[in-house]
Structures are given as C-alpha cells and as structure tokens.
Design a protein around this motif. Structure first.
Motif, PDB file in Angstrom:
ATOM      1  N   GLY A  57       0.808  -1.216   0.000  1.00 46.93           N
ATOM      2  CA  GLY A  57       0.000   0.000   0.000  1.00 46.93           C
ATOM      3  C   GLY A  57       0.837   1.259   0.000  1.00 46.93           C
ATOM      4  N   HIS A  58       1.869   1.277   0.819  1.00 45.88           N
ATOM      5  CA  HIS A  58       2.702   2.476   0.927  1.00 45.88           C
ATOM      6  C   HIS A  58       3.440   2.791  -0.367  1.00 45.88           C
ATOM      7  N   PHE A  59       3.979   1.749  -1.008  1.00 45.55           N
ATOM      8  CA  PHE A  59       4.780   1.949  -2.220  1.00 45.55           C
ATOM      9  C   PHE A  59       3.979   1.758  -3.505  1.00 45.55           C
ATOM     10  N   LEU A  60       2.676   1.485  -3.369  1.00 47.08           N
ATOM     11  CA  LEU A  60       1.798   1.284  -4.524  1.00 47.08           C
ATOM     12  C   LEU A  60       2.331   0.179  -5.436  1.00 47.08           C
ATOM     13  N   LEU A  61       2.674  -0.950  -4.810  1.00 44.80           N
ATOM     14  CA  LEU A  61       3.194  -2.104  -5.538  1.00 44.80           C
ATOM     15  C   LEU A  61       2.233  -3.268  -5.390  1.00 44.80           C
ATOM     16  N   ASP A  62       2.273  -4.172  -6.361  1.00 45.87           N
ATOM     17  CA  ASP A  62       1.426  -5.348  -6.226  1.00 45.87           C
ATOM     18  C   ASP A  62       2.076  -6.324  -5.241  1.00 45.87           C
ATOM     19  N   LYS A  63       1.250  -7.207  -4.714  1.00 48.02           N
ATOM     20  CA  LYS A  63       1.704  -8.125  -3.660  1.00 48.02           C
ATOM     21  C   LYS A  63       2.825  -9.042  -4.123  1.00 48.02           C
ATOM     22  N   SER A  64       2.807  -9.446  -5.400  1.00 51.31           N
ATOM     23  CA  SER A  64       3.861 -10.344  -5.880  1.00 51.31           C
ATOM     24  C   SER A  64       5.227  -9.644  -5.890  1.00 51.31           C
ATOM     25  N   THR A  65       5.251  -8.375  -6.247  1.00 56.37           N
ATOM     26  CA  THR A  65       6.503  -7.613  -6.228  1.00 56.37           C
ATOM     27  C   THR A  65       7.016  -7.499  -4.801  1.00 56.37           C
ATOM     28  N   VAL A  66       6.125  -7.191  -3.877  1.00 54.79           N
ATOM     29  CA  VAL A  66       6.504  -7.078  -2.470  1.00 54.79           C
ATOM     30  C   VAL A  66       6.998  -8.428  -1.950  1.00 54.79           C
ATOM     31  N   SER A  67       6.325  -9.498  -2.307  1.00 56.35           N
ATOM     32  CA  SER A  67       6.735 -10.841  -1.867  1.00 56.35           C
ATOM     33  C   SER A  67       8.144 -11.171  -2.333  1.00 56.35           C
ATOM     34  N   ARG A  68       8.452 -10.841  -3.586  1.00 54.47           N
ATOM     35  CA  ARG A  68       9.807 -11.106  -4.109  1.00 54.47           C
ATOM     36  C   ARG A  68      10.852 -10.291  -3.356  1.00 54.47           C
ATOM     37  N   GLN A  69      10.548  -9.022  -3.092  1.00 55.62           N
ATOM     38  CA  GLN A  69      11.494  -8.173  -2.374  1.00 55.62           C
ATOM     39  C   GLN A  69      11.689  -8.669  -0.942  1.00 55.62           C
ATOM     40  N   ILE A  70      10.607  -9.054  -0.297  1.00 56.44           N
ATOM     41  CA  ILE A  70      10.695  -9.574   1.073  1.00 56.44           C
ATOM     42  C   ILE A  70      11.531 -10.854   1.095  1.00 56.44           C
ATOM     43  N   ALA A  71      11.301 -11.733   0.131  1.00 49.71           N
ATOM     44  CA  ALA A  71      12.064 -12.983   0.057  1.00 49.71           C
ATOM     45  C   ALA A  71      13.553 -12.691  -0.116  1.00 49.71           C
ATOM     46  N   MET A  72      13.884 -11.712  -0.963  1.00 47.37           N
ATOM     47  CA  MET A  72      15.286 -11.350  -1.176  1.00 47.37           C
ATOM     48  C   MET A  72      15.888 -10.769   0.106  1.00 47.37           C
ATOM     49  N   LEU A  73      15.153  -9.861   0.752  1.00 49.55           N
ATOM     50  CA  LEU A  73      15.646  -9.251   1.996  1.00 49.55           C
ATOM     51  C   LEU A  73      15.842 -10.309   3.078  1.00 49.55           C
TER      52      LEU A  73
END
Length: 142
Positions: A57-73
């Motif tokens: 919501g904050h970055f206006l990104l779809d959930k799949s993009t956020v999931s990939r970034q979280i997995a990488m982090l």
C-alpha cells in the motif's frame, strides 16, 4: 516571468532527470540493495515493523513484487519475520541487526552525497527546497 506551460515542461524534464539520477546514485551508494529493497528496509526501520500489505500500500506495488522483495531481503538476512499476535495468519516484518547496519551505512553515504551536492547552497535555499518537496509530496497524499 515564464509562462506556466513552459514551467511545467521544465518541471517534468527535471523530475525525470532527478529520478534517473536517483536510481543511478542509489546503485552507487548502496550497491548491495536495490532502490526498492532499500526503501522497504527504510520503511520498516522508520515504523518499527510492518506487514507485507503495508509495504504494498505504501509503495503502490502489487503483492507479488513485495513478496519477491521480502524474500530477497530475508534471504540476505536483512529482515526477520515474526508472527502477528493479533492475527496469526499474518507476519510482522522487521529489519534485522544486519539490515539496520546496512541501512545505517547506506543512509550515511546518501547524506554525505546530499551534503556535497548542496555545499554552495545557502541554508535558506536548502530550507526552501525542503519545504517545496514536502508540499509537493503532501499533495500526492490528498
């Protein structure tokens, strides 16, 4: 006094240059993190913790993009997940000690870069730019 259309053209061009330069500078200042990953880690640090949906919501990104970034982090050991005590279906995301150390170093280098860039600006000019940027970004929140 330039007309509004001409000024809007300049603003558009300069913001485009700014965005390109910001991505390039981010890659130089913290090559270990993408600009998106750095932004997410910074958001977690500033807020103490968050949910994946908060990042989307904050970055206006779809959930799949956020999931990939979280997995990488998480794979890099930069964040930790904890069960949400209020809703066990969700997880709370927090920056790890390693993530905070990386973020602190990146932010120190970024601040030094800004300091160099504004060396010849007076305090009033820096304050005015800060006020304009705050106003510009606040308009987006409305």
């Amino acid at each position: 006094m330039p007309d509004r259309d001409a000024s809007m053209d300049v603003i558009q061009r300069e913001f485009t240059r700014f965005a390109r330069r910001a991505r390039q500078k981010a890659a130089q200042l913290h090559p270990e993190l993408s600009l998106v990953a750095h932004s997410m880690l910074d958001h977690m640090d500033k807020n103490g913790s968050c949910h994946a949906a908060d990042l989307a919501g904050h970055f206006l990104l779809d959930k799949s993009t956020v999931s990939r970034q979280i997995a990488m982090l998480e794979a890099e050991g930069l964040i930790v997940r904890e069960p949400d005590p209020d809703d066990h279906r969700k997880q709370i995301l927090k920056a790890s000690e390693k993530g905070l150390d990386l973020l602190t170093g990146a932010n120190r280098r970024r601040r030094a870069s800004f300091e160099r860039r504004f060396t010849h600006w007076g305090d009033a000019d820096v304050a005015q730019l800060a006020a304009y940027l705050r106003c510009y970004n606040a308009a987006e929140d409305d």
